[in-house]
Design an enzyme around this catalytic site. Structure first.
Site, PDB file in Angstrom:
ATOM      1  CB  CYS A 216      -1.038   0.003   1.110  1.00  0.00           C
ATOM      2  SG  CYS A 216      -0.351   0.074   2.766  1.00  0.00           S
TER       3      CYS A 216
ATOM      4  NE  ARG B  60       6.575  -8.666   2.963  1.00  0.00           N
ATOM      5  CZ  ARG B  60       5.826  -8.474   4.014  1.00  0.00           C
ATOM      6  NH1 ARG B  60       5.961  -9.248   5.075  1.00  0.00           N
ATOM      7  NH2 ARG B  60       4.939  -7.507   4.036  1.00  0.00           N
TER       8      ARG B  60
ATOM      9  CD  GLU C 246      10.319 -13.548   4.526  1.00  0.00           C
ATOM     10  OE1 GLU C 246      10.884 -13.605   5.643  1.00  0.00           O
ATOM     11  OE2 GLU C 246       9.199 -13.017   4.367  1.00  0.00           O
TER      12      GLU C 246
ATOM     13  NE  ARG D 243       9.105 -17.225   7.237  1.00  0.00           N
ATOM     14  CZ  ARG D 243       8.441 -16.195   7.761  1.00  0.00           C
ATOM     15  NH1 ARG D 243       8.583 -15.001   7.255  1.00  0.00           N
ATOM     16  NH2 ARG D 243       7.633 -16.370   8.779  1.00  0.00           N
TER      17      ARG D 243
ATOM     18  CD  GLU E 174      -2.037  -3.779   1.507  1.00  0.00           C
ATOM     19  OE1 GLU E 174      -1.590  -4.903   1.823  1.00  0.00           O
ATOM     20  OE2 GLU E 174      -1.784  -2.753   2.143  1.00  0.00           O
TER      21      GLU E 174
ATOM     22  CG  ASP F 277      -0.829 -11.145  12.786  1.00  0.00           C
ATOM     23  OD1 ASP F 277      -1.087 -10.259  11.957  1.00  0.00           O
ATOM     24  OD2 ASP F 277       0.296 -11.314  13.299  1.00  0.00           O
TER      25      ASP F 277
ATOM     26  CD  GLU G  51       1.232 -12.479  10.072  1.00  0.00           C
ATOM     27  OE1 GLU G  51       2.202 -12.475  10.841  1.00  0.00           O
ATOM     28  OE2 GLU G  51       0.947 -11.550   9.302  1.00  0.00           O
TER      29      GLU G  51
ATOM     30  CG  ASN H 200      -1.881  -7.749   8.310  1.00  0.00           C
ATOM     31  OD1 ASN H 200      -1.455  -8.031   7.211  1.00  0.00           O
ATOM     32  ND2 ASN H 200      -2.076  -6.509   8.702  1.00  0.00           N
TER      33      ASN H 200
ATOM     34  CB  CYS I 213      -3.795  -1.671   4.699  1.00  0.00           C
ATOM     35  SG  CYS I 213      -2.238  -1.848   5.524  1.00  0.00           S
TER      36      CYS I 213
ATOM     37  NE  ARG J 249       3.468 -16.939   5.177  1.00  0.00           N
ATOM     38  CZ  ARG J 249       3.999 -16.043   6.012  1.00  0.00           C
ATOM     39  NH1 ARG J 249       3.252 -15.449   6.929  1.00  0.00           N
ATOM     40  NH2 ARG J 249       5.281 -15.744   5.952  1.00  0.00           N
TER      41      ARG J 249
HETATM   42  P1  ATP Z   1       5.802 -13.355   9.226  1.00  0.00           P
HETATM   43  O1  ATP Z   1       5.915 -12.917  10.649  1.00  0.00           O
HETATM   44  O2  ATP Z   1       5.247 -14.720   9.053  1.00  0.00           O
HETATM   45  O3  ATP Z   1       7.065 -13.123   8.448  1.00  0.00           O
HETATM   46  P2  ATP Z   1       4.856 -10.811   8.514  1.00  0.00           P
HETATM   47  O4  ATP Z   1       4.523 -10.241   9.832  1.00  0.00           O
HETATM   48  O5  ATP Z   1       6.142 -10.470   7.885  1.00  0.00           O
HETATM   49  O6  ATP Z   1       4.694 -12.393   8.558  1.00  0.00           O
HETATM   50  P3  ATP Z   1       3.076  -9.022   7.271  1.00  0.00           P
HETATM   51  O7  ATP Z   1       4.135  -8.067   6.992  1.00  0.00           O
HETATM   52  O8  ATP Z   1       2.084  -8.733   8.346  1.00  0.00           O
HETATM   53  O9  ATP Z   1       3.671 -10.466   7.507  1.00  0.00           O
HETATM   54  O10 ATP Z   1       2.325  -9.293   5.890  1.00  0.00           O
HETATM   55  C1  ATP Z   1       0.972  -9.673   5.824  1.00  0.00           C
HETATM   56  C2  ATP Z   1       0.768 -10.953   5.100  1.00  0.00           C
HETATM   57  O11 ATP Z   1       1.607 -11.095   3.974  1.00  0.00           O
HETATM   58  C3  ATP Z   1       1.011 -12.185   5.917  1.00  0.00           C
HETATM   59  O12 ATP Z   1      -0.072 -12.466   6.753  1.00  0.00           O
HETATM   60  C4  ATP Z   1       1.166 -13.230   4.846  1.00  0.00           C
HETATM   61  O13 ATP Z   1      -0.110 -13.637   4.362  1.00  0.00           O
HETATM   62  C5  ATP Z   1       1.862 -12.484   3.755  1.00  0.00           C
HETATM   63  N1  ATP Z   1       3.307 -12.739   3.763  1.00  0.00           N
HETATM   64  C6  ATP Z   1       4.260 -12.021   4.387  1.00  0.00           C
HETATM   65  N2  ATP Z   1       5.492 -12.502   4.142  1.00  0.00           N
HETATM   66  C7  ATP Z   1       5.308 -13.569   3.318  1.00  0.00           C
HETATM   67  C8  ATP Z   1       6.186 -14.492   2.681  1.00  0.00           C
HETATM   68  N3  ATP Z   1       7.504 -14.397   2.830  1.00  0.00           N
HETATM   69  N4  ATP Z   1       5.651 -15.462   1.901  1.00  0.00           N
HETATM   70  C9  ATP Z   1       4.331 -15.553   1.719  1.00  0.00           C
HETATM   71  N5  ATP Z   1       3.455 -14.717   2.289  1.00  0.00           N
HETATM   72  C10 ATP Z   1       3.919 -13.732   3.080  1.00  0.00           C
HETATM   73 ZN    ZN Z   2      -0.787  -2.021   3.688  1.00  0.00          ZN
HETATM   74 MG    MG Z   3       7.905 -11.403   7.793  1.00  0.00          MG
END
Ligand code: ATP
Ligand code: ZN
Ligand code: MG
Length: 513
Positions: free
Chosen positions: A313, A343, A345, A354, A362, A425, A443, A446, A472, A479
């Site tokens: 967003c 991301r 990771e 992940r 979004e 979450d 998770e 959110n 948002c 996931r």
């Molecule tokens: P986590 O703690 O598991 O890394 P996050 O707190 O980084 O999650 P948010 O930033 O809140 O996740 O992002 C919202 C959503 O985006 C998550 O609930 C998930 O559905 C998705 N998401 C985030 N990171 C990933 C990833 N590496 N792979 C797949 N989906 C993801």
């Molecule tokens: Zn957002």
């Molecule tokens: Mg994360």
């Protein structure tokens, strides 16, 4: 707070001897006025010395106007005073030594330094904690003018507090649960999907190729979201840019959290010169060696200009930046799935849950505090229905401390807004990881009501000066589907009817000989 600043103004030429009385008079008056305006505290200017092209002095203050603030005021007034009379101009200033002693809320667990500081010393006196900050004298003038010193002082306090905060466990409270569901497998869902040829790893870390089969399931999920959330709640789809320049992450404050445990972006660079000649040697090298000279290439590209979409967003807000929204347009309700999110990771290779290249939906809403709260609650209700009833997933809702509240580390702010602003979450049980009680749930989504953060950060206002809030919600297909397969397995006869309704027929998987 106690300050000591030895500084000098650079002059366009030497001041004549007869100016010394005027100077003394000027500084005396300045000190008097400052003391009058600040009833308490001490403020003094000493060691005033005009020597060649420099006018040096020392400002010491205790619980009064900070010297760098005084210096900026003096600069303006003095330029007028000596400019006219002696035809000498002020050419900026330089710091020789600047120390700030301030009380801090908590004792740091370990020492640290900050950019633009020379030294930070910590001490303790009668149960109170203090920091003595020595500012780097090379600090650029425009930073002094634009509040960097104030932010250094605040950062010292926050960093010390955060050392304690970080040691505490993250706030996580389960506020709703779907209850136990029928589970059809205890296998690792990534392995199941790989063996069925639904997904395949690429050469690149945590990136997958999504076959027609899994894409059909993602498409079904998408349609479910449209039917259950976006259509009934009146959300419109839009396409948010996926390349994000620094100006956006500065305003969203993501940049401040860079690789601090909440923002791990992929960076984007540009060619220094986008011409055939500039890249010719690279092209030749690749052609004759069939390898990529990455080091050489690195010399031909810029420093990062930003990165790839991380939270989806933030780049939306550039649309509203600096504008005033008509009351009739509120609340704004939009959703986006126009492209992947990236991301980095860290750690070893992960499964499908992940990934570095993920496909998120979004959901974004903007309105008065009341409208935002209502929108957030409505989305939350629908999410429950989707996870609990349509997918028949064993899920729970957890109230967590979001990074953007954590980052500010301001307990006060939390208390004030905590019942309205915050994150829920959705977490799914993953049987292959162990028991419900002991294993880590995944998770999957959110829902956040964020308050004034984004409208403020992007200077967005509403007609009639109504306070603007936003919220948002994000969740990835990766996931959703990992959670689903980990509970229901691959066999469609075990899948819930409301989900199957969205799948005509799964495409045949490609078979390999
Ligand atoms: P986590 O703690 O598991 O890394 P996050 O707190 O980084 O999650 P948010 O930033 O809140 O996740 O992002 C919202 C959503 O985006 C998550 O609930 C998930 O559905 C998705 N998401 C985030 N990171 C990933 C990833 N590496 N792979 C797949 N989906 C993801
Ligand atoms: Zn957002
Ligand atoms: Mg994360």
């Amino acid at each position: 707070m106690k300050h000591y600043l030895a500084a000098a103004f650079n002059l366009s030429g030497p001041l004549p001897d007869e100016s010394s009385e005027d100077l003394t008079e000027f500084f005396n008056q300045f000190v008097e006025k400052t003391q009058e305006s600040k009833k308490e505290g001490e403020f003094a200017i000493t060691n005033i010395n005009a020597d060649g092209n420099q006018l040096s002095f020392v400002i010491a203050s205790v619980n009064s106007v900070p010297p760098h603030v005084a210096l900026l005021r003096i600069r303006k007034q003095l330029a007028e005073a000596i400019g006219k009379k002696y035809r000498v101009g002020l050419r900026g200033f330089e710091f020789r030594k600047y120390t700030i002693e301030t009380e801090i809320e908590q004792e740091p667990l370990k020492e640290f330094t900050l950019p633009l500081t020379k030294k930070i010393e910590f001490s303790k006196k009668e149960d109170k904690f203090y920091a003595k900050i020595e500012i780097d004298p090379e600090i650029p003038e425009d930073f002094v003018e634009k509040g960097t010193i104030e932010r250094i002082v605040r950062r010292v306090n926050d960093k010390a507090a955060k050392q304690h905060y970080g040691a505490k466990k993250e706030h996580h409270e389960i506020v709703w649960s779907s209850g136990e569901k029928e589970l059809f497998t205890d296998q690792n869902p990534t392995t199941l999907m790989q063996e069925a040829n639904w997904i395949q790893r690429t050469n690149y870390r945590n990136q997958w190729i999504l076959s027609p089969t899994i894409t059909t399931l993602a498409e079904a999920m998408k349609q479910i979201m449209v039917d259950y959330i976006y259509k009934p709640l009146g959300y419109d789809q839009m396409m948010i840019p996926k390349l994000v320049d620094w100006s956006i992450w500065l305003r969203s404050e993501h940049a401040e959290g860079i690789y601090q445990g909440g923002f791990e972006p992929y960076f984007v660079v540009q060619p220094k010169e986008p011409t055939p000649e500039y890249f010719e040697e690279i092209a030749d090298y690749i052609t004759i060696t069939k390898t990529i000279p990455t080091e050489k290439l690195a010399e031909k590209v810029t420093a990062p200009i930003g990165g790839l979409s991380y939270a989806q967003c933030p780049p939306f807000w550039a649309w509203l930046q600096g504008k005033t929204l008509a009351k009739s347009s509120l609340p704004i309700k939009i959703y986006d799935w126009s492209g992947p999110t990236y991301r980095y990771e860290a750690g070893s290779a992960y499964g499908f849950e992940r990934v570095d290249e993920l496909h998120r939906i979004e959901t974004l809403f903007i309105g008065s505090p009341k409208q935002a709260k209502k929108a957030g609650t409505a989305v939350r209700d629908k999410m429950r229905i989707i996870f609990n009833e349509v997918l028949d997933l064993e899920v729970r809702e957890a109230q967590v401390m979001p990074w953007w509240l954590q980052q500010s580390a301001s307990e006060q702010k939390m208390d004030k807004e905590t019942d309205l602003v915050g994150t829920i979450d959705y977490e799914a049980y993953m049987p292959y990881r162990g028991t419900r009680e002991e294993s880590e749930w995944l998770e999957i989504q959110n829902v956040s009501i964020i308050g004034t953060k984004y409208p403020k950060g992007f200077s967005v206002k509403a007609e009639g000066n109504v306070e603007l809030w936003s919220g948002c919600c994000g969740g990835s297909f990766e996931r959703f589907l990992t959670a689903f397969i980990s509970q229901k397995g691959l066999d469609q006869k075990n899948w819930p009817e409301p989900f199957l309704k969205y799948i005509d027929k799964l495409p045949e998987t490609i078979k390999f000989h």
